[in-house]
Write a protein that holds these residues in place. Sequence first.
Motif, PDB file in Angstrom:
ATOM      1  N   TRP A   1       3.472  27.515  85.968  1.00 52.92           N
ATOM      2  CA  TRP A   1       4.500  28.372  86.557  1.00 52.92           C
ATOM      3  C   TRP A   1       4.034  29.830  86.704  1.00 52.92           C
ATOM      4  O   TRP A   1       4.705  30.625  87.366  1.00 52.92           O
ATOM      5  CB  TRP A   1       5.771  28.332  85.707  1.00 52.92           C
TER       6      TRP A   1
ATOM      7  N   GLY B   1       0.690  32.535  91.240  1.00 53.06           N
ATOM      8  CA  GLY B   1       1.346  33.383  92.228  1.00 53.06           C
ATOM      9  C   GLY B   1       0.747  34.765  92.280  1.00 53.06           C
ATOM     10  O   GLY B   1      -0.170  35.111  91.527  1.00 53.06           O
TER      11      GLY B   1
ATOM     12  N   ALA C   1      -1.111  28.159 100.329  1.00 60.73           N
ATOM     13  CA  ALA C   1       0.203  28.786 100.326  1.00 60.73           C
ATOM     14  C   ALA C   1       0.621  29.033  98.876  1.00 60.73           C
ATOM     15  O   ALA C   1       0.797  28.094  98.101  1.00 60.73           O
ATOM     16  CB  ALA C   1       1.214  27.891 101.028  1.00 60.73           C
ATOM     17  N   THR C   2       0.715  30.306  98.505  1.00 63.48           N
ATOM     18  CA  THR C   2       1.091  30.639  97.131  1.00 63.48           C
ATOM     19  C   THR C   2       2.551  30.282  96.899  1.00 63.48           C
ATOM     20  O   THR C   2       3.445  30.746  97.598  1.00 63.48           O
ATOM     21  CB  THR C   2       0.875  32.144  96.868  1.00 63.48           C
ATOM     22  N   ARG C   3       2.778  29.464  95.907  1.00 64.60           N
ATOM     23  CA  ARG C   3       4.139  29.020  95.626  1.00 64.60           C
ATOM     24  C   ARG C   3       4.628  29.670  94.340  1.00 64.60           C
ATOM     25  O   ARG C   3       3.849  30.038  93.467  1.00 64.60           O
ATOM     26  CB  ARG C   3       4.185  27.502  95.481  1.00 64.60           C
TER      27      ARG C   3
ATOM     28  N   ALA D   1       6.934  28.669  91.330  1.00 67.95           N
ATOM     29  CA  ALA D   1       7.597  27.515  90.726  1.00 67.95           C
ATOM     30  C   ALA D   1       9.039  27.860  90.351  1.00 67.95           C
ATOM     31  O   ALA D   1       9.336  28.965  89.892  1.00 67.95           O
ATOM     32  CB  ALA D   1       6.830  27.068  89.489  1.00 67.95           C
TER      33      ALA D   1
END
Length: 306
Positions: free
Chosen positions: A181, A184, A146-148, A150
């Motif tokens: 960060w 994504g 699951a691409t998060r 930050a």
Amino acid sequence: MRGAAGLVSLLLSTTAMAGAPSASADQLAWLAGQWRGEGTPSDRIDAVILPPSSGGIVGVFRRVRGGQVTTLALASIAEDSGSLVLRTKLFDSTLRGRDSQDAPRKQDLLSIKPSEVRFEKAHVVGRPEGIEVTAGVLHVKMSRVATRVAAVNAGRLQGEPVIRATPGSSPPPARIAAASWMEGDWVGRAMGGTSEEAWMAPLAGTMSSVYRGMRDGKVTFFEIVTLVEDGPSLKLRLKHFDPELRGWEAPEKTVDFPLVRAAPGALFLDGMSYQRVPEGLEAWVILGLHDGGTRAERFLYRPRSP
């Protein structure tokens, strides 16, 4: 014997007449995303693949063994004469190419189903728990990550958005976690078209990404990019390729951007920068011009919509 020879000829001619099956890149949307292979953080294969657009998909694979990145691969599947073709290029941990600068030989599509695709030397099957990839001697099962995005913002930073290193200066100390960060799947506008950039999570002192530039419905170029721990600091390396994976740089050459300054949610490299902003991710790069001058180009990315 004549009968056997005739049968072989008939089979070969029938195969030739059949040709590669009809297919479009949109049929491979199930391959898009970030993938994590089976194994431990010190011994596994990860990947990130951009979704279909402009008649193709593209992704980067990262092999970690013994806690070190050993191999990177850039893979592109493109529409060709009503079917699909696969092209790949391999690199070592420093992005030194293991293939020539020329466009790699394309692999023809052999078969395609809703969750399965087979080329001459590669086979991918979709499973409920992820995907299963076979390419040569490689066989790996991968699960979707699951691409998060930050929750970090660089805030209001002083000075120019992109800077150059002072001659003779040393890169500041930093570790790869300082750039986590950036992970994504990012989409934006730049250079008169659409830019896409997807970053994998940090692993083994490195982050890897794939870039796709498009204009007027066609791919203009690809990049494979790594951000790596280089001594006590960080360095970004990249290589450019045309739509057929023909290299802009020689196999042993990379375009390098050493770190100049780091701040929470911001990296300033020598001629390039990344910052987290309220809209998403902002990048700047100093581009060389044909007349010998330079200009700064802004890339404003937003997280890709599900």
